[in-house]
Write an enzyme that holds these catalytic residues in place. Structure first.
Site, PDB file in Angstrom:
ATOM      1  N   SER A  34      35.305  45.273  32.402  1.00 52.03           N
ATOM      2  CA  SER A  34      35.669  46.108  31.244  1.00 52.03           C
ATOM      3  C   SER A  34      34.647  45.998  30.128  1.00 52.03           C
ATOM      4  O   SER A  34      34.300  44.904  29.687  1.00 52.03           O
ATOM      5  CB  SER A  34      37.007  45.656  30.651  1.00 52.03           C
ATOM      6  N   HIS A  65      36.772  52.175  32.045  1.00 51.46           N
ATOM      7  CA  HIS A  65      36.080  51.892  33.298  1.00 51.46           C
ATOM      8  C   HIS A  65      35.513  53.204  33.813  1.00 51.46           C
ATOM      9  O   HIS A  65      36.155  54.234  33.753  1.00 51.46           O
ATOM     10  CB  HIS A  65      37.040  51.338  34.344  1.00 51.46           C
ATOM     11  N   HIS A  87      41.355  47.789  40.429  1.00 55.65           N
ATOM     12  CA  HIS A  87      42.264  46.683  40.119  1.00 55.65           C
ATOM     13  C   HIS A  87      43.574  46.853  40.871  1.00 55.65           C
ATOM     14  O   HIS A  87      44.029  47.980  41.087  1.00 55.65           O
ATOM     15  CB  HIS A  87      42.564  46.661  38.611  1.00 55.65           C
ATOM     16  N   TYR A  89      46.395  46.280  39.635  1.00 57.30           N
ATOM     17  CA  TYR A  89      47.412  46.875  38.751  1.00 57.30           C
ATOM     18  C   TYR A  89      47.366  48.402  38.755  1.00 57.30           C
ATOM     19  O   TYR A  89      48.299  49.059  38.290  1.00 57.30           O
ATOM     20  CB  TYR A  89      47.314  46.329  37.314  1.00 57.30           C
ATOM     21  N   GLU A  90      46.296  48.955  39.285  1.00 58.52           N
ATOM     22  CA  GLU A  90      46.242  50.416  39.419  1.00 58.52           C
ATOM     23  C   GLU A  90      47.060  50.883  40.623  1.00 58.52           C
ATOM     24  O   GLU A  90      47.233  52.089  40.813  1.00 58.52           O
ATOM     25  CB  GLU A  90      44.786  50.874  39.587  1.00 58.52           C
ATOM     26  N   ALA A 117      36.044  40.757  32.043  1.00 55.92           N
ATOM     27  CA  ALA A 117      36.567  40.380  30.734  1.00 55.92           C
ATOM     28  C   ALA A 117      37.738  39.450  30.991  1.00 55.92           C
ATOM     29  O   ALA A 117      38.528  39.686  31.909  1.00 55.92           O
ATOM     30  CB  ALA A 117      37.027  41.622  29.988  1.00 55.92           C
ATOM     31  N   MET A 215      42.417  39.904  35.353  1.00 58.28           N
ATOM     32  CA  MET A 215      43.163  40.719  36.316  1.00 58.28           C
ATOM     33  C   MET A 215      42.256  41.286  37.415  1.00 58.28           C
ATOM     34  O   MET A 215      42.545  42.342  37.968  1.00 58.28           O
ATOM     35  CB  MET A 215      43.848  41.878  35.583  1.00 58.28           C
ATOM     36  N   SER A 216      41.169  40.599  37.698  1.00 56.92           N
ATOM     37  CA  SER A 216      40.241  41.130  38.711  1.00 56.92           C
ATOM     38  C   SER A 216      39.578  39.990  39.460  1.00 56.92           C
ATOM     39  O   SER A 216      40.052  38.858  39.446  1.00 56.92           O
ATOM     40  CB  SER A 216      39.175  41.984  38.015  1.00 56.92           C
ATOM     41  N   ASN A 239      38.891  37.388  24.270  1.00 57.72           N
ATOM     42  CA  ASN A 239      40.004  37.072  23.361  1.00 57.72           C
ATOM     43  C   ASN A 239      40.552  35.713  23.762  1.00 57.72           C
ATOM     44  O   ASN A 239      40.341  35.275  24.897  1.00 57.72           O
ATOM     45  CB  ASN A 239      41.115  38.131  23.499  1.00 57.72           C
ATOM     46  N   HIS A 251      43.972  45.812  24.379  1.00 54.97           N
ATOM     47  CA  HIS A 251      42.803  46.271  25.137  1.00 54.97           C
ATOM     48  C   HIS A 251      41.648  46.610  24.184  1.00 54.97           C
ATOM     49  O   HIS A 251      40.475  46.409  24.529  1.00 54.97           O
ATOM     50  CB  HIS A 251      43.197  47.485  25.986  1.00 54.97           C
TER      51      HIS A 251
HETATM   52  N1  HPA Z   1      44.575  38.139  30.021  1.00 55.51           N
HETATM   53  C1  HPA Z   1      44.344  38.798  31.181  1.00 55.51           C
HETATM   54  N2  HPA Z   1      43.302  39.595  31.364  1.00 55.51           N
HETATM   55  C2  HPA Z   1      42.436  39.732  30.342  1.00 55.51           C
HETATM   56  C3  HPA Z   1      42.616  39.075  29.117  1.00 55.51           C
HETATM   57  C4  HPA Z   1      43.748  38.232  28.955  1.00 55.51           C
HETATM   58  O1  HPA Z   1      43.975  37.608  27.891  1.00 55.51           O
HETATM   59  N3  HPA Z   1      41.570  39.437  28.315  1.00 55.51           N
HETATM   60  C5  HPA Z   1      40.796  40.279  29.054  1.00 55.51           C
HETATM   61  N4  HPA Z   1      41.305  40.457  30.283  1.00 55.51           N
END
Ligand code: HPA
Length: 276
Positions: A34, A65, A87, A89-90, A117, A215-216, A239, A251
């Site tokens: 991302s 993306h 992903h 989640y998609e 990310a 998540m990847s 973050n 996001h």
């Molecule tokens: N959690 C999960 N996936 C992420 C995060 C997070 O805090 N930041 C960026 N991708």
């Protein structure tokens, strides 16, 4: 569960189509996370192939993306780059998210740089840090290798004791020292998403030994190792994970931080690729 997409025939058809668009034989694969699509600017003489043109390729749906495969050179090394990844989640199965890695292998790739990310679970991290993956926790509850094993693609029970190559991590650290930069290093926990985690989940992940969460990546790495590809993983800590700071996650924050570090990331990747 479906494994229909990932078989020798569909992989061959996708790879043959890509080969029809370029004379290059890529040695290195790159998968961009991302907000890191800017890395695509590094490729010289790039041929761009939209995912939707490639037989059997899924199409990425998430905002921020992009969906194209780029083939060209970085510092003289032939590379194939995924700008935008798939992903779970998609709604894709793990074998679909990792399908492009199979195709990369067929094209000739022997080293893979995966970027993502991630949220910082280790409280000594700060947003903007870059973390070399020393290992991962596959917490997706599944695997891209479920189903009959095609021994032409890899062994039934792949070794994962060095999922992320020690050699490539050393090369990345050497490249970083040329930039007076230090990577963080740690364990990436790969979850399904798409929710960010709860504070309780983050405490659990920390107890389990995770330093970052995302998540990847894990299904891509599993397929790469199955295929005998050496993997280098880099997380951009965008973050602090949920519950560490007294603020919600978004996001937008993830994309903003990724955008802030892109120049540094770019410079590092330029120095790492020739050492891969
Ligand atoms: N959690 C999960 N996936 C992420 C995060 C997070 O805090 N930041 C960026 N991708």
């Amino acid at each position: 569960m479906t494994t229909s997409k990932m078989n020798a025939g569909t992989i061959q058809e996708a790879a043959d189509y890509i080969r029809s668009k370029t004379d290059l034989t890529p040695e290195i694969g790159l998968i961009l996370g991302s907000g890191l699509g800017i890395l695509a600017n590094l490729i010289e003489d790039a041929v761009s192939i939209p995912y939707e043109d490639i037989p059997h390729f899924p199409v990425s749906t998430v905002e921020g993306h992009e969906g194209e495969l780029l083939i060209g050179t970085i510092k003289g090394r032939p590379v194939v780059m995924m700008k935008g990844r798939f992903h779970m989640y998609e709604g894709y199965g793990p074998e679909v998210t990792a399908f492009p890695v199979r195709v990369m292998k067929n094209l000739g790739v022997s080293g893979l740089l995966v970027t993502n990310a991630a949220g910082g679970v280790n409280t000594s991290f700060k947003p903007g840090d870059l973390m070399l993956l020393s290992d991962h926790l596959n917490l997706t509850g599944t695997s891209p290798l479920i189903g009959p094993n095609d021994s032409a693609l890899g062994v039934r029970f792949p070794d994962m004791s060095e999922a992320y190559s020690r050699r490539l991590r050393a090369a990345a650290k050497e490249a970083a020292s040329e930039h007076d930069f230090n990577f963080q290093e740690g364990v990436y926990a790969g979850l399904l998403g798409p929710t960010y985690e709860t504070p309780a989940e983050i405490r659990m992940l920390r107890t389990l030994g995770a330093d970052a969460v995302g998540m990847s990546t894990v299904s891509e790495t599993i397929v790469a190792r199955h295929a005998g590809i050496e993997v280098l993983g880099i997380s951009c800590i965008t973050n602090m994970a949920a519950g560490i700071l007294d603020q919600p996650l978004s996001h937008d924050e993830v994309m903003e931080t990724a955008d802030m570090v892109k120049e540094k990331f770019l410079g590092l990747v330029l120095s790492i690729i020739p050492k891969m």
